[in-house]
Design a protein around this motif. Structure first.
Motif, mmCIF file in Angstrom:
data_model
loop_
_atom_site.group_PDB
_atom_site.id
_atom_site.type_symbol
_atom_site.label_atom_id
_atom_site.label_comp_id
_atom_site.label_asym_id
_atom_site.label_seq_id
_atom_site.Cartn_x
_atom_site.Cartn_y
_atom_site.Cartn_z
ATOM 1 N N UNK A 168 0.828 -1.204 0.000
ATOM 2 C CA UNK A 168 0.000 0.000 0.000
ATOM 3 C C UNK A 168 0.865 1.257 0.000
ATOM 4 N N UNK A 169 1.943 1.229 0.778
ATOM 5 C CA UNK A 169 2.831 2.395 0.857
ATOM 6 C C UNK A 169 3.567 2.647 -0.448
ATOM 7 N N UNK A 170 3.967 1.564 -1.125
ATOM 8 C CA UNK A 170 4.781 1.704 -2.334
ATOM 9 C C UNK A 170 3.974 1.533 -3.616
ATOM 10 N N UNK A 171 2.672 1.401 -3.470
ATOM 11 C CA UNK A 171 1.743 1.433 -4.600
ATOM 12 C C UNK A 171 1.985 0.313 -5.606
ATOM 13 N N UNK A 172 2.080 -0.914 -5.095
ATOM 14 C CA UNK A 172 2.074 -2.063 -6.001
ATOM 15 C C UNK A 172 1.067 -3.094 -5.508
ATOM 16 N N UNK A 173 0.671 -3.995 -6.423
ATOM 17 C CA UNK A 173 -0.298 -5.030 -6.081
ATOM 18 C C UNK A 173 0.379 -6.121 -5.256
ATOM 19 N N UNK A 174 -0.394 -6.733 -4.372
ATOM 20 C CA UNK A 174 0.054 -7.930 -3.671
ATOM 21 C C UNK A 174 -0.746 -9.102 -4.228
ATOM 22 N N UNK A 175 -0.042 -10.087 -4.772
ATOM 23 C CA UNK A 175 -0.672 -11.254 -5.391
ATOM 24 C C UNK A 175 -0.455 -12.450 -4.470
ATOM 25 N N UNK A 176 -1.530 -13.174 -4.181
ATOM 26 C CA UNK A 176 -1.497 -14.241 -3.182
ATOM 27 C C UNK A 176 -1.474 -15.617 -3.835
ATOM 28 N N UNK A 177 -0.335 -16.327 -3.678
ATOM 29 C CA UNK A 177 -0.328 -17.736 -4.103
ATOM 30 C C UNK A 177 -0.647 -18.621 -2.897
ATOM 31 N N UNK A 178 -0.998 -19.875 -3.168
ATOM 32 C CA UNK A 178 -1.531 -20.787 -2.137
ATOM 33 C C UNK A 178 -2.625 -20.102 -1.329
ATOM 34 N N UNK A 179 -3.591 -19.465 -1.993
ATOM 35 C CA UNK A 179 -4.555 -18.627 -1.268
ATOM 36 C C UNK A 179 -5.552 -19.401 -0.413
ATOM 37 N N UNK A 180 -5.676 -20.706 -0.651
ATOM 38 C CA UNK A 180 -6.542 -21.497 0.226
ATOM 39 C C UNK A 180 -5.705 -22.489 1.038
ATOM 40 N N UNK A 181 -4.386 -22.238 1.079
ATOM 41 C CA UNK A 181 -3.464 -23.034 1.910
ATOM 42 C C UNK A 181 -3.604 -24.530 1.622
ATOM 43 N N UNK A 182 -3.679 -24.850 0.315
ATOM 44 C CA UNK A 182 -3.865 -26.245 -0.114
ATOM 45 C C UNK A 182 -5.069 -26.873 0.578
ATOM 46 N N UNK A 183 -6.094 -26.071 0.672
ATOM 47 C CA UNK A 183 -7.411 -26.388 1.235
ATOM 48 C C UNK A 183 -7.392 -26.629 2.740
ATOM 49 N N UNK A 184 -6.327 -26.213 3.416
ATOM 50 C CA UNK A 184 -6.349 -26.305 4.885
ATOM 51 C C UNK A 184 -7.323 -25.309 5.491
ATOM 52 N N UNK A 185 -7.773 -24.356 4.676
ATOM 53 C CA UNK A 185 -8.809 -23.443 5.181
ATOM 54 C C UNK A 185 -10.079 -24.205 5.553
ATOM 55 N N UNK A 186 -10.268 -25.369 4.936
ATOM 56 C CA UNK A 186 -11.462 -26.168 5.224
ATOM 57 C C UNK A 186 -11.400 -26.807 6.609
#
Length: 266
Positions: A168-186
């Protein structure tokens, strides 16, 4: 310059030609317009076939790939980026990342080559991946081109607060890999409860939370049902109570971790 969609399609582990081609075509048919791959995935050619065979014009798709850690010397960056563009079937790679600041990474050489690729139109934007904040700061100061995105592991159990603030401070996007933590979110009761409340899947809740935090998740899926299920996260609106509950989770669990990782060598 193409718009950067809020949700992307990841292709990690899609190493079988037919599976990868069909997954890319299914994703585009479902509505995805951002496809992410990497030289290290050994599937750029398959992704390119999926893009070519889809009914969606490749000019309408934001295509991103990443440099292998063996290909970060000046000449290798220039040569392999062009090879990646050819495999992907694009005139310009919309976003090219340094996958890891490891092995042949040399800040001056690697980043100078990326600037040259932008100038030549081989790539549209520069990305970095798996950098520590101090490495990000140094790279930003070294590059002529702006850093468009930083890709890191991020999900409800690894919330990356410092890197979110830095982006946010440096004005670039943050892209999230493993966004569901290999389904450990379940397996997280808080997320399961929120999913039941909204008649959604835990994966959709995790993806919606990431987008609420301003990140761009790139979930990988192979089956048509999972591909479409993930895309439907765009229609899920979490309320403030949901977001606060997820914010309160323990956020120290890494999926991708090894001794040479930058955060273990600070």
């Amino acid at each position: 310059m193409k718009d950067f969609p809020r949700l992307g399609f990841g292709t990690y582990k899609l190493e079988d030609r037919d599976e990868c081609v069909e997954a890319v075509k299914t994703a585009l048919d479902a509505g995805y317009r951002h496809v992410d791959t990497a030289q290290m995935y050994h599937n750029e050619e398959f992704v390119g076939e999926g893009l070519a065979e889809s009914d969606v014009d490749v000019d309408d798709v934001f295509v991103a790939t990443k440099l292998d850690t063996d290909n970060l010397g000046y000449d290798d960056v220039l040569e392999t980026a062009r090879e990646s563009a050819e495999k992907l079937g694009v005139d310009t790679i919309d976003l090219l990342y340094v996958h890891w600041p490891l092995d042949s990474y040399d800040e001056d050489e690697t980043l100078a080559a990326l600037d040259e690729l932008v100038e030549a139109g081989v790539i549209g934007r520069v990305g970095l991946s798996n950098f520590r904040p101090d490495q990000l700061e140094s790279a930003i100061e070294t590059l002529d081109a702006p850093v468009f995105a930083h890709q890191v592991e991020m999900h409800p159990m690894l919330q990356q607060t410092e890197l979110r603030e830095f982006a946010a401070d440096r004005d670039h996007r943050l892209v999230a890999y493993s966004p569901i933590a290999r389904n450990r979110v379940a397996d997280e009761e808080v997320i399961v409860d929120i999913a039941e409340k909204h008649d959604a899947s835990p994966a959709q809740v995790a993806l919606a939370w990431l987008m609420e935090k301003g990140a761009t998740p790139i979930p990988k899926a192979a089956s048509p049902d999972h591909i479409r299920d993930n895309f439907a996260a765009l229609d899920l609106d979490l309320d403030d109570e949901d977001v606060a509950a997820i914010d309160g989770l323990d956020s120290t669990h890494r999926i991708v971790d090894f001794d040479e990782a930058p955060w273990n060598r600070a």
